[in-house]
Design a protein around this motif. Structure first.
Motif, mmCIF file in Angstrom:
data_model
loop_
_atom_site.group_PDB
_atom_site.id
_atom_site.type_symbol
_atom_site.label_atom_id
_atom_site.label_comp_id
_atom_site.label_asym_id
_atom_site.label_seq_id
_atom_site.Cartn_x
_atom_site.Cartn_y
_atom_site.Cartn_z
ATOM 1 N N TRP A 50 0.479 -1.001 0.396
ATOM 2 C CA TRP A 50 -0.335 -0.202 0.050
ATOM 3 C C TRP A 50 0.739 1.381 0.157
ATOM 4 O O TRP A 50 0.782 1.734 -0.099
ATOM 5 N N ASP A 51 2.278 1.199 0.103
ATOM 6 C CA ASP A 51 3.040 1.901 -0.557
ATOM 7 C C ASP A 51 2.995 3.328 -1.539
ATOM 8 O O ASP A 51 2.181 2.187 -2.685
ATOM 9 N N VAL A 52 2.334 4.571 -1.589
ATOM 10 C CA VAL A 52 2.169 5.417 -2.741
ATOM 11 C C VAL A 52 3.525 6.283 -2.715
ATOM 12 O O VAL A 52 4.631 6.995 -1.757
ATOM 13 N N TRP A 53 3.837 6.396 -4.431
ATOM 14 C CA TRP A 53 5.330 7.636 -4.474
ATOM 15 C C TRP A 53 5.097 7.449 -6.472
ATOM 16 O O TRP A 53 4.775 6.896 -6.977
ATOM 17 N N GLY A 54 5.418 8.530 -6.885
ATOM 18 C CA GLY A 54 5.680 9.039 -7.681
ATOM 19 C C GLY A 54 4.549 8.684 -8.958
ATOM 20 O O GLY A 54 3.607 9.637 -8.672
ATOM 21 N N ALA A 55 4.581 7.731 -9.849
ATOM 22 C CA ALA A 55 3.509 7.838 -10.985
ATOM 23 C C ALA A 55 2.448 6.971 -10.303
ATOM 24 O O ALA A 55 1.168 7.399 -10.536
ATOM 25 N N ILE A 56 2.657 6.038 -8.675
ATOM 26 C CA ILE A 56 0.961 5.428 -8.525
ATOM 27 C C ILE A 56 0.468 6.514 -8.260
ATOM 28 O O ILE A 56 -1.099 6.411 -7.360
ATOM 29 N N ALA A 57 0.943 7.929 -7.695
ATOM 30 C CA ALA A 57 -0.233 8.985 -6.988
ATOM 31 C C ALA A 57 -1.342 8.882 -7.640
ATOM 32 O O ALA A 57 -1.929 9.105 -6.875
ATOM 33 N N GLY A 58 -0.613 9.313 -8.499
ATOM 34 C CA GLY A 58 -2.090 9.628 -9.905
ATOM 35 C C GLY A 58 -2.919 8.428 -10.489
ATOM 36 O O GLY A 58 -3.410 9.248 -11.270
ATOM 37 N N ILE A 59 -2.416 7.393 -10.433
ATOM 38 C CA ILE A 59 -2.581 6.339 -11.662
ATOM 39 C C ILE A 59 -4.348 6.597 -10.677
ATOM 40 O O ILE A 59 -4.852 5.935 -12.039
ATOM 41 N N ASP A 60 -5.253 6.564 -10.479
ATOM 42 C CA ASP A 60 -6.276 6.823 -9.925
ATOM 43 C C ASP A 60 -6.976 7.418 -10.887
ATOM 44 O O ASP A 60 -8.226 7.111 -10.857
ATOM 45 N N HIS A 61 -7.003 8.512 -11.022
ATOM 46 C CA HIS A 61 -7.183 9.955 -11.456
ATOM 47 C C HIS A 61 -7.189 9.492 -13.393
ATOM 48 O O HIS A 61 -8.031 9.639 -14.387
ATOM 49 N N GLY A 62 -7.234 8.241 -13.945
ATOM 50 C CA GLY A 62 -7.152 8.187 -15.509
ATOM 51 C C GLY A 62 -5.483 8.245 -15.905
ATOM 52 O O GLY A 62 -5.054 7.914 -15.421
ATOM 53 N N ILE A 63 -5.830 6.912 -16.950
ATOM 54 C CA ILE A 63 -4.284 6.553 -17.814
ATOM 55 C C ILE A 63 -4.128 7.435 -19.482
ATOM 56 O O ILE A 63 -5.879 7.142 -19.929
ATOM 57 N N THR A 64 -3.886 8.166 -19.587
ATOM 58 C CA THR A 64 -3.954 8.995 -21.021
ATOM 59 C C THR A 64 -3.187 8.296 -21.906
ATOM 60 O O THR A 64 -2.255 6.755 -21.508
ATOM 61 N N GLU A 65 -3.029 8.405 -23.575
ATOM 62 C CA GLU A 65 -2.131 7.108 -24.348
ATOM 63 C C GLU A 65 -0.691 7.486 -24.139
ATOM 64 O O GLU A 65 -0.750 6.261 -24.076
ATOM 65 N N SER A 66 -0.334 8.336 -23.767
ATOM 66 C CA SER A 66 1.080 9.140 -23.444
ATOM 67 C C SER A 66 1.292 8.148 -21.731
ATOM 68 O O SER A 66 2.578 7.594 -21.947
ATOM 69 N N ASP A 67 0.619 7.593 -21.317
ATOM 70 C CA ASP A 67 0.613 6.494 -20.014
ATOM 71 C C ASP A 67 1.204 5.812 -20.522
ATOM 72 O O ASP A 67 2.208 4.755 -19.911
ATOM 73 N N ARG A 68 0.034 5.696 -21.732
ATOM 74 C CA ARG A 68 0.000 4.341 -21.785
ATOM 75 C C ARG A 68 1.020 3.272 -22.555
ATOM 76 O O ARG A 68 1.685 2.430 -22.824
ATOM 77 N N GLU A 69 1.885 3.609 -23.395
ATOM 78 C CA GLU A 69 3.159 4.412 -24.103
ATOM 79 C C GLU A 69 4.250 3.605 -23.303
ATOM 80 O O GLU A 69 5.197 3.421 -23.777
ATOM 81 N N PHE A 70 4.064 4.836 -22.126
ATOM 82 C CA PHE A 70 4.232 4.494 -20.633
ATOM 83 C C PHE A 70 5.051 3.377 -20.591
ATOM 84 O O PHE A 70 6.037 2.400 -20.200
ATOM 85 N N TYR A 71 3.893 2.821 -20.378
ATOM 86 C CA TYR A 71 3.463 1.464 -19.363
ATOM 87 C C TYR A 71 3.945 0.173 -20.814
ATOM 88 O O TYR A 71 4.432 -0.774 -19.596
ATOM 89 N N ASP A 72 3.953 0.672 -21.398
ATOM 90 C CA ASP A 72 4.071 -0.533 -22.243
ATOM 91 C C ASP A 72 5.679 -0.798 -22.758
ATOM 92 O O ASP A 72 6.441 -2.090 -22.836
ATOM 93 N N ARG A 73 6.825 0.175 -22.464
ATOM 94 C CA ARG A 73 8.120 0.942 -22.059
ATOM 95 C C ARG A 73 8.741 -0.693 -20.934
ATOM 96 O O ARG A 73 9.345 -1.487 -20.784
ATOM 97 N N ILE A 74 8.102 -0.162 -20.282
ATOM 98 C CA ILE A 74 7.797 -0.962 -18.352
ATOM 99 C C ILE A 74 7.734 -2.393 -18.705
ATOM 100 O O ILE A 74 8.819 -3.247 -18.265
ATOM 101 N N ALA A 75 6.442 -2.373 -19.752
ATOM 102 C CA ALA A 75 5.978 -4.272 -19.374
ATOM 103 C C ALA A 75 7.313 -4.555 -20.482
ATOM 104 O O ALA A 75 7.025 -5.436 -20.389
ATOM 105 N N LYS A 76 7.597 -4.065 -21.617
ATOM 106 C CA LYS A 76 8.636 -4.804 -22.614
ATOM 107 C C LYS A 76 9.842 -4.838 -21.546
ATOM 108 O O LYS A 76 10.734 -6.358 -21.951
#
Length: 305
Positions: free
Chosen positions: A234-260
């Motif tokens: 349940w720790d919160v930091w960085g990108a997690i802090a705003g994740i509940d407010h929605g994910i933009t297409e730019s965010d999705r591309e960022f998460y694509d890189r992490i997933a890869k």
């Protein structure tokens, strides 16, 4: 995996979270076999949701407070205070540490790392907690086998009390990757249109929490643990802090890189580089801990190794 020797050396040493500290001497008599170590881990802990499985009424204070213990030396202090027997002796239910799946995975990794076996915590989703096609939020361990490479292990499943009622037809220290999907693989599967994001998440008594945001959050935890930083769930930091407010297409591309970088066995060099270079990925010295029972509070972490 590139530069195997360097990767192995990284995961064969302790993190700030996994080090046993003053309790290292207790590790001297531990077995080296991963299956036996997984059972030792199982018999020192009870998950905070397993009271009903064991027909044990977990004391309220322990239910609320034990799992806020983030460092293994502090977890060991609690275990030894309740029963100072060797760690290989199974604890009575009333003497066990009351934790989460993260704590089982991290203690197992601690045992292995202390013996020089590369090990790491993985965040993702298990399908074996139900038979309804839902992928349950879960944390397990991944360790290096000299003959077969990286293996997935879930110490919680080594007790038939827990595994018996579940759909478990595999070795708990050699889990098929089809049964536990790491966060990166889950993200890629969803992005490819091969899975419904609503089937990935957490089932609670008061409802289901699931979806794309949930999987994205697990991605952020997984790249942290692949960098040997193992926060509380349940720790919160960085990108997690705003994740509940929605994910933009730019965010999705960022998460694509992490997933890869993290899917499957992962690309160690890329996961390491991304984590160190991206401020929103790195866990700072102070995090917001949104504990479910005691309320949110800021916590200053120990110096990271």
């Amino acid at each position: 995996m590139s530069d195997l020797s360097g990767v192995a050396a990284f995961y064969a040493t302790h993190s700030s979270f996994s080090a046993p500290g003053a309790f290292a001497a207790l590790y001297a008599d531990l077995p080296s076999d991963p299956a036996r170590l997984a059972r030792v881990t199982r018999d020192l802990m009870i998950h905070r949701w397993e009271g009903r499985d064991y027909r044990y009424d977990i004391p309220r204070e322990r239910l609320h407070n034990d799992a806020e213990t983030r460092y293994i030396d502090d977890i060991l202090a609690i275990i030894v205070e309740r029963d100072d027997a060797p760690l290989t002796r199974p604890r009575a239910l009333h003497d066990r540490f009351v934790g989460t799946c993260r704590d089982f995975a991290l203690l197992f990794c601690s045992f292995l790392r202390h013996q020089g076996t590369p090990a790491r915590v993985r965040y993702g989703f298990a399908d074996y907690f139900g038979r309804d096609g839902f992928h349950y939020d879960h944390m397990i361990a991944e360790y290096w086998d000299e003959r077969r490479g990286w293996r997935l292990a879930d110490p919680q499943l080594t007790d038939p009390v827990i595994a018996g009622p579940l759909d478990v037809d595999f070795d708990p220290v050699d889990i098929p990757r089809a049964r536990f999907m790491d966060a990166g693989t889950a993200w890629q599967t969803i992005r490819a249109g091969e899975a419904d994001p609503a089937t990935f998440g957490l089932k609670l008594p008061d409802g289901i929490t699931s979806g794309e945001n949930f999987v994205a959050a697990n991605l952020l935890f997984d790249i942290a643990t692949l960098n040997k930083v193992e926060p509380l769930v349940w720790d919160v930091w960085g990108a997690i802090a705003g994740i509940d407010h929605g994910i933009t297409e730019s965010d999705r591309e960022f998460y694509d890189r992490i997933a890869k970088a993290t899917a499957g066995e992962g690309d160690f060099a890329e996961a390491r580089t991304m984590y160190l270079q991206e401020d929103r990925l790195r866990i700072p010295r102070t995090v917001l801990s949104r504990t479910p029972f005691n309320g949110p509070r800021e916590v200053t972490l120990r110096e990271l190794r």
